[in-house]
Design an enzyme around this catalytic site. Structure first.
Site, mmCIF file in Angstrom:
data_model
loop_
_atom_site.group_PDB
_atom_site.id
_atom_site.type_symbol
_atom_site.label_atom_id
_atom_site.label_comp_id
_atom_site.label_asym_id
_atom_site.label_seq_id
_atom_site.Cartn_x
_atom_site.Cartn_y
_atom_site.Cartn_z
ATOM 1 N N CYS A 96 0.854 -1.185 0.000
ATOM 2 C CA CYS A 96 0.000 0.000 0.000
ATOM 3 C C CYS A 96 0.893 1.240 0.000
ATOM 4 O O CYS A 96 1.912 1.265 0.693
ATOM 5 C CB CYS A 96 -0.909 0.018 1.224
ATOM 6 S SG CYS A 96 -2.085 1.375 1.145
ATOM 7 N N ASP A 228 -6.680 10.243 -4.656
ATOM 8 C CA ASP A 228 -5.972 9.257 -3.830
ATOM 9 C C ASP A 228 -4.646 8.925 -4.523
ATOM 10 O O ASP A 228 -4.459 9.227 -5.701
ATOM 11 C CB ASP A 228 -6.844 7.999 -3.701
ATOM 12 C CG ASP A 228 -6.496 7.169 -2.461
ATOM 13 O OD1 ASP A 228 -5.486 7.470 -1.801
ATOM 14 O OD2 ASP A 228 -7.245 6.215 -2.180
ATOM 15 N N ASN A 229 -3.739 8.307 -3.773
ATOM 16 C CA ASN A 229 -2.496 7.780 -4.345
ATOM 17 C C ASN A 229 -1.647 8.825 -5.053
ATOM 18 O O ASN A 229 -1.210 8.636 -6.194
ATOM 19 C CB ASN A 229 -2.821 6.589 -5.268
ATOM 20 C CG ASN A 229 -3.360 5.418 -4.466
ATOM 21 O OD1 ASN A 229 -2.828 5.097 -3.401
ATOM 22 N ND2 ASN A 229 -4.420 4.810 -4.941
HETATM 23 N N1 MTE Z 1 -9.918 -2.128 -5.611
HETATM 24 C C1 MTE Z 1 -11.187 -1.845 -5.316
HETATM 25 N N2 MTE Z 1 -12.158 -2.215 -6.189
HETATM 26 N N3 MTE Z 1 -11.527 -1.187 -4.170
HETATM 27 C C2 MTE Z 1 -10.572 -0.789 -3.265
HETATM 28 O O1 MTE Z 1 -10.918 -0.218 -2.216
HETATM 29 N N4 MTE Z 1 -8.155 -0.631 -2.766
HETATM 30 C C3 MTE Z 1 -6.862 -0.502 -3.438
HETATM 31 C C4 MTE Z 1 -6.533 -1.729 -4.269
HETATM 32 N N5 MTE Z 1 -7.657 -2.092 -5.089
HETATM 33 C C5 MTE Z 1 -9.204 -1.034 -3.577
HETATM 34 C C6 MTE Z 1 -8.928 -1.755 -4.768
HETATM 35 C C7 MTE Z 1 -5.753 -0.247 -2.552
HETATM 36 S S1 MTE Z 1 -5.520 1.375 -2.023
HETATM 37 C C8 MTE Z 1 -4.815 -1.218 -2.241
HETATM 38 S S2 MTE Z 1 -3.432 -0.860 -1.326
HETATM 39 C C9 MTE Z 1 -5.012 -2.621 -2.681
HETATM 40 O O2 MTE Z 1 -6.233 -2.795 -3.406
HETATM 41 C C10 MTE Z 1 -5.041 -3.543 -1.484
HETATM 42 O O3 MTE Z 1 -5.205 -4.874 -1.869
HETATM 43 P P1 MTE Z 1 -5.486 -5.977 -0.752
HETATM 44 O O4 MTE Z 1 -6.634 -5.523 0.107
HETATM 45 O O5 MTE Z 1 -5.782 -7.236 -1.500
HETATM 46 O O6 MTE Z 1 -4.231 -6.093 0.051
#
Ligand code: MTE
Length: 399
Positions: A96, A228-229
């Protein structure tokens, strides 16, 4: 009631936000002690909202639409995805962008919750390459990006983001669609039944519960891509960033590749070292990773505030999969360019106990094959992301 019933979660996971949505990291020592691969139940979780619930019998009919700037828009079912494309299995570490954010929040509150240094996990992912799927939709010449969308309904729409189309088309970048983790179907938290995995880049690009790939000539305009990000310039405060939207829409501040980073696991944070019984040497241990497929090339420790450094040994655990011939969990083990690193590595160093007795803190830094080294100073930014200054552990002695 909680919308996330029936989600298998290890009780040791540390919850980082309120009851819902679920965001958690494993205890660092538990993560490390599991070894190279993390079990799906202990794998860190970052959910922006409720976990989409998909019944077993509905999985074969799960649909992914490939549309936008393509000659041949297509709708694929899970059945198509499993049967019509070559299947790949590869070890990949997801991290993350908020890993180690807690240290930023201690200096000055950012807009994100406090991840410790365990916002990362590793699994063997199985599924087709995104390149093969996109090729069957035939992207148009002017197409530049691929937007990805998940099924989770959030306050600002579905979760979505994008990567460059030429990365997605390049097998060496390893971008894939995955339906298995460590040989088992994905668990609900990690994208069941299908997710994107973008190796070497921040976890936020690896869209879970995938429903759409949209080929475009501009980056995603999804709310979660824009707000975000990102690493905004350090003088941008929460107030400034709220007043002026232009800070967010500048693509130069969007994060893709991870930066070089590392952490000490032993000695653990606040662990009391009993140096009287540990013999002549104490073995310090931890992890390091780099982004963009780059290899960690050195890990150094200092016991004198950075005046002098000692070189640690590095174990590249992912390399043993490079030698693996054939299939694993129904996917061909395909490690792309032989030198590309998409996983964490482990370092260790035996330190004379006498040296630890004379020091207050252990400092740690890693370097990658682009000679990028972790900085001494923190780069604070409003979302508190990509925090990678020298890792510090205070030495506390017993007796
Ligand atoms: N994909 C979806 N559809 N919704 C989400 O909230 N979170 C993202 C990403 N993909 C997210 C997502 C984020 S910020 C991260 S760091 C990773 O998924 C985390 O993956 P994990 O929960 O399998 O570790």
């Amino acid at each position: 009631g909680t919308p996330d019933l029936h989600v298998p979660r290890d009780p040791r996971l540390l919850r980082l936000t309120g009851v819902h949505p679920f965001n958690s990291e494993p205890p660092l020592t538990a993560l490390f002690d599991e070894g190279f691969l993390t079990s799906p139940e202990l794998f860190y979780v970052r959910n922006h909202g409720p976990v989409p619930q998909v019944r077993d019998q509905d999985i074969p009919e799960w649909q992914v639409r490939i549309e936008g700037l393509v000659e041949n828009p297509i709708t694929l079912t899970m059945r198509d995805i499993l049967e019509k494309y070559d299947q790949i299995t590869a070890p990949i570490t997801l991290v993350c962008a908020g890993n180690r954010r807690k240290e930023q929040n201690t200096v000055r509150k950012s807009k994100g919750f406090s991840w410790g240094p365990a916002g990362l996990s590793t699994a063997l992912f199985t599924g087709p390459m995104m390149a093969d799927i996109l090729r069957s939709a035939r992207p148009l010449r002017r197409a530049k990006f691929v937007c990805m969308e998940g099924a989770d309904k959030l306050p600002n729409g579905f979760y979505g983001t994008s990567v460059k189309l030429n990365w997605a088309m390049d097998r060496n970048k390893g971008i894939m669609l995955a339906y298995k983790m460590n040989g088992e179907p994905l668990t609900p938290d990690h994208g069941r039944p299908l997710r994107v995995v973008v190796p070497g880049q921040i976890g936020g690009r690896s869209v879970k519960w995938l429903t759409r790939l949209i080929v475009t000539d501009a980056p995603s305009d999804n709310w979660y891509h824009v707000y975000d990000n990102r690493v905004l310039p350090t003088m941008v405060s929460p107030e400034m960033s709220a007043q002026n939207k232009n800070w967010w829409t500048d693509e130069r501040y969007a994060i893709y590749d991870l930066n070089v980073n590392s952490a000490t696991v032993y000695p653990a944070h606040e662990e009391r070292l009993d140096l009287t019984t540990s013999g002549e040497f104490y073995t310090a241990k931890g992890y390091a990773y780099a982004g963009g497929g780059r290899r960690i090339t050195r890990v150094e420790l200092s016991l004198d505030k950075g005046k002098s450094w000692r070189l640690a040994d590095i174990n590249y655990a992912e390399d043993r999969y490079r030698e693996y011939e054939g299939e694993l969990f129904g996917g061909k083990v395909d490690m792309w360019q032989r030198e590309t690193c998409f996983c964490w590595s482990f370092w260790s160093l035996a330190i004379p106990v006498a040296d630890l007795e004379n020091s207050d803190a252990l400092l740690l830094r890693a370097m990658d094959d682009a000679m990028s080294v972790q900085p001494r100073d923190m780069y604070w930014s409003v979302l508190g992301m990509m925090n990678n200054p020298w890792f510090r552990v205070t030495i506390t002695r017993d007796g």
